[in-house]
Design a protein around this motif. Structure first.
Motif, mmCIF file in Angstrom:
data_model
loop_
_atom_site.group_PDB
_atom_site.id
_atom_site.type_symbol
_atom_site.label_atom_id
_atom_site.label_comp_id
_atom_site.label_asym_id
_atom_site.label_seq_id
_atom_site.Cartn_x
_atom_site.Cartn_y
_atom_site.Cartn_z
ATOM 1 N N LEU A 229 0.806 -1.211 0.000
ATOM 2 C CA LEU A 229 0.000 0.000 0.000
ATOM 3 C C LEU A 229 0.845 1.269 0.000
ATOM 4 O O LEU A 229 0.433 2.290 -0.535
ATOM 5 C CB LEU A 229 -0.936 0.003 1.221
ATOM 6 C CG LEU A 229 -2.102 -1.001 1.172
ATOM 7 C CD1 LEU A 229 -2.756 -1.098 2.527
ATOM 8 C CD2 LEU A 229 -3.119 -0.573 0.122
ATOM 9 N N ILE A 230 2.021 1.205 0.607
ATOM 10 C CA ILE A 230 2.804 2.440 0.776
ATOM 11 C C ILE A 230 4.021 2.528 -0.120
ATOM 12 O O ILE A 230 4.638 3.595 -0.226
ATOM 13 C CB ILE A 230 3.275 2.594 2.246
ATOM 14 C CG1 ILE A 230 4.350 1.554 2.584
ATOM 15 C CG2 ILE A 230 2.120 2.525 3.206
ATOM 16 C CD1 ILE A 230 5.002 1.765 3.933
ATOM 17 N N GLN A 231 4.392 1.450 -0.809
ATOM 18 C CA GLN A 231 5.690 1.437 -1.485
ATOM 19 C C GLN A 231 5.837 2.506 -2.570
ATOM 20 O O GLN A 231 6.949 2.945 -2.869
ATOM 21 C CB GLN A 231 5.959 0.053 -2.086
ATOM 22 C CG GLN A 231 4.938 -0.396 -3.112
ATOM 23 C CD GLN A 231 5.223 -1.799 -3.633
ATOM 24 O OE1 GLN A 231 6.354 -2.256 -3.561
ATOM 25 N NE2 GLN A 231 4.214 -2.482 -4.131
ATOM 26 N N GLU A 240 8.105 5.511 8.086
ATOM 27 C CA GLU A 240 8.490 5.503 9.498
ATOM 28 C C GLU A 240 7.487 4.691 10.316
ATOM 29 O O GLU A 240 7.858 3.933 11.221
ATOM 30 C CB GLU A 240 8.579 6.943 10.010
ATOM 31 C CG GLU A 240 9.740 7.731 9.405
ATOM 32 C CD GLU A 240 9.667 9.208 9.751
ATOM 33 O OE1 GLU A 240 8.623 9.655 10.293
ATOM 34 O OE2 GLU A 240 10.649 9.924 9.474
ATOM 35 N N ALA A 241 6.193 4.847 9.991
ATOM 36 C CA ALA A 241 5.157 4.083 10.700
ATOM 37 C C ALA A 241 5.282 2.591 10.397
ATOM 38 O O ALA A 241 5.079 1.747 11.265
ATOM 39 C CB ALA A 241 3.766 4.584 10.294
ATOM 40 N N HIS A 242 5.655 2.261 9.160
ATOM 41 C CA HIS A 242 5.825 0.844 8.791
ATOM 42 C C HIS A 242 6.928 0.201 9.636
ATOM 43 O O HIS A 242 6.765 -0.901 10.154
ATOM 44 C CB HIS A 242 6.189 0.755 7.302
ATOM 45 C CG HIS A 242 6.266 -0.651 6.790
ATOM 46 N ND1 HIS A 242 5.174 -1.332 6.297
ATOM 47 C CD2 HIS A 242 7.303 -1.521 6.721
ATOM 48 C CE1 HIS A 242 5.537 -2.549 5.934
ATOM 49 N NE2 HIS A 242 6.822 -2.686 6.176
ATOM 50 N N ILE A 243 8.056 0.914 9.795
ATOM 51 C CA ILE A 243 9.166 0.390 10.611
ATOM 52 C C ILE A 243 8.730 0.235 12.058
ATOM 53 O O ILE A 243 9.040 -0.752 12.726
ATOM 54 C CB ILE A 243 10.388 1.321 10.505
ATOM 55 C CG1 ILE A 243 10.956 1.284 9.071
ATOM 56 C CG2 ILE A 243 11.472 0.918 11.504
ATOM 57 C CD1 ILE A 243 12.074 2.266 8.849
ATOM 58 N N CYS A 249 10.513 -6.330 10.093
ATOM 59 C CA CYS A 249 10.037 -6.054 8.738
ATOM 60 C C CYS A 249 10.972 -6.647 7.695
ATOM 61 O O CYS A 249 12.176 -6.420 7.733
ATOM 62 C CB CYS A 249 9.926 -4.542 8.533
ATOM 63 S SG CYS A 249 9.523 -4.079 6.849
ATOM 64 N N GLN A 250 10.394 -7.410 6.766
ATOM 65 C CA GLN A 250 11.210 -8.037 5.736
ATOM 66 C C GLN A 250 11.585 -7.060 4.620
ATOM 67 O O GLN A 250 12.362 -7.392 3.732
ATOM 68 C CB GLN A 250 10.460 -9.227 5.135
ATOM 69 C CG GLN A 250 9.112 -8.865 4.505
ATOM 70 C CD GLN A 250 8.399 -10.071 3.957
ATOM 71 O OE1 GLN A 250 9.029 -10.932 3.379
ATOM 72 N NE2 GLN A 250 7.088 -10.145 4.158
ATOM 73 N N HIS A 251 11.016 -5.860 4.672
ATOM 74 C CA HIS A 251 11.341 -4.874 3.648
ATOM 75 C C HIS A 251 12.230 -3.759 4.201
ATOM 76 O O HIS A 251 12.283 -2.663 3.657
ATOM 77 C CB HIS A 251 10.053 -4.222 3.103
ATOM 78 C CG HIS A 251 8.967 -5.188 2.801
ATOM 79 N ND1 HIS A 251 7.969 -5.495 3.707
ATOM 80 C CD2 HIS A 251 8.743 -5.953 1.713
ATOM 81 C CE1 HIS A 251 7.161 -6.385 3.171
ATOM 82 N NE2 HIS A 251 7.603 -6.696 1.969
ATOM 83 N N MET A 252 12.954 -4.019 5.329
ATOM 84 C CA MET A 252 13.660 -2.954 6.035
ATOM 85 C C MET A 252 14.614 -2.187 5.129
ATOM 86 O O MET A 252 14.676 -0.955 5.148
ATOM 87 C CB MET A 252 14.429 -3.549 7.225
ATOM 88 C CG MET A 252 15.071 -2.483 8.116
ATOM 89 S SD MET A 252 13.827 -1.393 8.846
ATOM 90 C CE MET A 252 13.036 -2.506 10.002
#
Length: 419
Positions: A229-231, A240-243, A249-252
């Motif tokens: 949704l955010i990429q 920042e909220a995703h982290i 997180c596998q997308h770090m």
């Protein structure tokens, strides 16, 4: 009856369930607001949430172990309660329900989800047309098991006008309805109820036998959903909220790269300053000094005896001449005394200056005119420490009178001469 907007308050780790529930309600005709679906690209995340919460009539809070620990979720609940908004809790997993929510009726999705959906419809006060479609849309999103041989959702709490008429038939209906028809309807009703109960039992068994890492799989799905949704967004706060919401997180690496590219360029304050006055043209003296400094820097860079000697010899008026003299003295590594029979003896000539008559003067360079023996003291029997040769560079340090004669203390070197 609720026709207003339903605001979702939840933890990002519960995104998988929340997104499906929001889409199910929306497809059934309810007005819902979910940050992951309704915040437009480029909008301020926190401002959009604040405005949506203020305008919504109902807050639907998803209770889980992570959401009850979330300060943001609890702040949204407190705001809704203080503003007398309808607050409807959904229990997604066993957790410590906050005290302020315990007195509210909640839909328990940890057990019989069909019954939980029933309770949710009643608590939300949905329109009949929305409620009738919700079971189908919820089943499409795999939130509940789809019941066979049914044509829509029937709330056990809020019945339609038609159902009420069937429960309390009018005198006309009683006259026209036979006992056989009543028996047939009852048979159909119990058959449908039996099928419905079997479906619930099978669903409960599947849930009971779910593998122990189901929560982990849900969390991973929520992580993946949030990333998708955010990429392609351009608001750093989303990443920042995703982290913050997904510790592992596998997308770090991708998130960090995106954050680095979105770091704001600091604004440069523009200050109206007067145009600087043009600098005056340098004087000939300043130009000459600048040239001397440039030449002196070149001599220091080369750092050779011959370059220091040449600079000292040719730059008689330069302010860097004393620095060149200090460097030359460093090359004169021996000290001794030479005998002068009288002031008319001409054993040394002034170096780089017009020749003088008489006794040498201290603190000046001289050039030896001939080879001389150099002793360690100012007496004739002092031991010999070296000798000068013709053209040797010497520095007179001291002049000592001895009757009509002199002893001259010098610094010298057998290796450094004046050409």
């Amino acid at each position: 009856m609720n026709t207003g907007t339903i605001f979702f308050s939840y933890s990002r780790q519960d995104s998988d369930f929340v997104i499906h529930l929001a889409q199910s309600l929306r497809e059934a005709g309810a007005k819902v607001w979910l940050d992951q679906l309704d915040i437009q690209p480029g909008s301020r995340w926190d401002k959009s949430i604040e405005q949506a919460l203020f305008k919504s009539d109902t807050l639907l809070v998803i209770l889980s172990r992570t959401s009850v620990e979330s300060a943001n979720v609890m702040d949204e609940v407190s705001f809704a309660l203080e503003e007398n908004k309808r607050v409807v809790p959904i229990l997604l997993e066993e957790c410590d329900i906050p005290f302020r929510l315990r007195r509210l009726q909640f839909a328990d999705f940890t057990g019989n989800r069909n019954q939980a959906l029933n309770t949710l419809v009643a608590s939300l006060g949905l329109e009949e047309r929305v409620a009738s479609k919700l079971s189908d849309t919820a089943a499409d999103h795999k939130l509940i098991e789809k019941a066979e041989n049914t044509t829509g959702f029937k709330s056990t709490t809020h019945k339609s006008v038609e159902e009420k008429n069937q429960e309390i038939p009018s005198s006309t209906a009683q006259t026209s309805t036979s006992a056989a028809q009543k028996t047939s309807k009852n048979t159909i009703f119990y058959s449908i109820a039996a099928v419905f109960a079997i479906g619930i039992a099978i669903w409960s068994l599947v849930q009971f036998q779910s593998p122990p890492d189901e929560n982990t799989q849900i969390a991973e799905t929520a992580d993946e959903t949030d990333w998708k949704l955010i990429q392609n967004q351009s608001d750093a706060r989303l990443f920042e909220a995703h982290i913050a919401n997904f510790d592992s997180c596998q997308h770090m690496a991708l998130v960090q790269t995106k954050l680095d590219s979105l770091k704001p360029t600091p604004d440069v304050a523009l200050i109206d300053e007067p145009e600087p006055e043009p600098e005056p043209e340098p004087t000939p003296e300043e130009l000459a000094l600048a040239q001397q400094q440039k030449e002196w820097e070149a001599v220091k860079l080369l750092n050779h005896y011959a370059n220091y000697l040449n600079f000292y010899k040719t730059h008689t008026e330069s302010e860097f001449r004393e620095a060149a003299k200090t460097k030359l003295i460093d090359y004169l590594d021996q000290t001794g005394y030479v005998y002068y029979g009288s002031k008319y003896s001409n054993y040394f000539d002034l170096a780089f200056e017009p020749p003088g008559d008489g006794v040498p003067v201290a603190d000046k360079f001289y050039v030896a005119t001939q080879a001389r023996t150099i002793r360690g003291g100012s007496k004739s029997n002092s031991p010999v420490v070296g000798s000068t040769k013709s053209k040797s560079l010497v520095l007179v340090e001291e002049v000592i009178e001895s009757g009509s004669s002199y002893w001259i203390k010098i610094k010298f070197s057998n290796e450094h001469v004046v050409n």
